[in-house]
Motif scaffolding. Sequence first.
Motif, short mmCIF file in Angstrom:
data_model
loop_
_atom_site.label_atom_id
_atom_site.label_comp_id
_atom_site.label_asym_id
_atom_site.label_seq_id
_atom_site.Cartn_x
_atom_site.Cartn_y
_atom_site.Cartn_z
N ASP A 80 0.84 -1.19 0.00
CA ASP A 80 0.00 0.00 0.00
C ASP A 80 0.88 1.24 0.00
OD1 ASP A 80 0.99 0.10 2.62
OD2 ASP A 80 -0.80 -0.84 3.44
N LYS A 81 0.24 2.39 0.10
CA LYS A 81 0.96 3.66 0.07
C LYS A 81 1.88 3.80 1.28
CE LYS A 81 0.20 8.68 0.07
NZ LYS A 81 -0.83 9.76 -0.01
N ASP A 82 1.45 3.31 2.44
CA ASP A 82 2.29 3.40 3.64
C ASP A 82 3.62 2.67 3.44
OD1 ASP A 82 0.55 4.97 4.99
OD2 ASP A 82 -0.20 3.41 6.33
N GLU A 83 3.57 1.50 2.83
CA GLU A 83 4.81 0.77 2.59
C GLU A 83 5.70 1.50 1.59
OE1 GLU A 83 6.48 -3.68 1.37
OE2 GLU A 83 4.32 -3.31 1.52
N LEU A 84 5.07 2.13 0.62
CA LEU A 84 5.85 2.93 -0.33
C LEU A 84 6.51 4.10 0.37
CD1 LEU A 84 6.76 3.55 -3.20
CD2 LEU A 84 4.57 4.70 -3.60
N LEU A 85 5.80 4.73 1.30
CA LEU A 85 6.36 5.83 2.07
C LEU A 85 7.52 5.35 2.94
CD1 LEU A 85 3.07 7.64 3.12
CD2 LEU A 85 4.89 8.61 1.71
N MET A 86 7.38 4.16 3.51
CA MET A 86 8.47 3.60 4.30
C MET A 86 9.72 3.43 3.44
SD MET A 86 8.03 2.87 7.58
CE MET A 86 8.93 1.37 7.95
N LEU A 87 9.51 2.99 2.21
CA LEU A 87 10.66 2.78 1.32
C LEU A 87 11.32 4.11 0.95
CD1 LEU A 87 9.28 0.00 -1.05
CD2 LEU A 87 11.02 -0.23 0.73
N THR A 88 10.53 5.18 0.85
CA THR A 88 11.12 6.48 0.54
C THR A 88 12.02 6.95 1.68
OG1 THR A 88 9.30 7.81 1.46
CG2 THR A 88 9.12 7.13 -0.85
N LEU A 89 11.70 6.54 2.91
CA LEU A 89 12.52 6.91 4.06
C LEU A 89 13.78 6.06 4.16
CD1 LEU A 89 9.87 7.35 6.90
CD2 LEU A 89 11.09 9.16 5.69
N SER A 90 13.71 4.85 3.63
CA SER A 90 14.81 3.90 3.80
C SER A 90 16.13 4.47 3.29
CB SER A 90 14.49 2.60 3.06
OG SER A 90 15.53 1.67 3.20
N GLY A 91 17.12 4.45 4.14
CA GLY A 91 18.44 4.90 3.75
C GLY A 91 18.72 6.37 3.94
N THR A 92 17.69 7.16 4.28
CA THR A 92 17.94 8.61 4.43
C THR A 92 18.88 8.89 5.59
OG1 THR A 92 15.88 8.75 5.72
CG2 THR A 92 15.76 9.33 3.39
#
Length: 215
Positions: free
Chosen positions: A50-62
């Motif tokens: 879902d969108k939440d998991e996509l948002l989590m991936l955008t944070l990954s590695g920051t």
Amino acid sequence: MGRPRRLDPDAMVATARRIIEEEGVDALSMRRVAKELGSTPMALYHYVQDKDELLMLTLSGTAAAFPRPELPEDPRERLLAVAVHMHGILARLPWVLDVLALGELTDRNALWMVEEIIDSALACGLSPAQAVRAYRTIWSYVYGDLVFRRAAERRAQNPPNRRWFPEMVTEQDAATLPRLVAIKDEWRAYAADYEVADELDAIVRGLIDRGTATG
């Protein structure tokens, strides 16, 4: 027609992050990302739930993109150093604030800062419950300060027609707002003389003093 082309997960995350950085988190949707990648929303669901998991991936590695600072041995000083470091990272990644505002989404690589703050608070004599509350207080300050600063930057770029505070306070308010009337002309100068590290230091000292006094 036929099966949509295979998606590149890295491109998917990069596209989502770019949309958030340029237009804000509200502009992000599975449909929007799929359209920009020349695919379909259904194709995205093969990679994220879902969108939440996509948002989590955008944070990954920051957080991992920023090297960890050398931390002092003294637990109070270490707690302060981590809090200042957290503020500094987020100040350089303002779009992350919008993602974090949605709830318990976070970058796993950033959890070392939470671990250090809790560990340092415990080493200073706080109980586990007090340590968690101390972290929440520090996080509330960091997040709130950065949101306020970003709002101030936006106002500076697009000044409003009227300036509401403190200019809205006048001598006619002396009877009901005597303190504000006395300092209104100096308010902006006082507010500008503001160091995040000093304020965090005061917060940390207060949290530890209160916790150990009642502990």
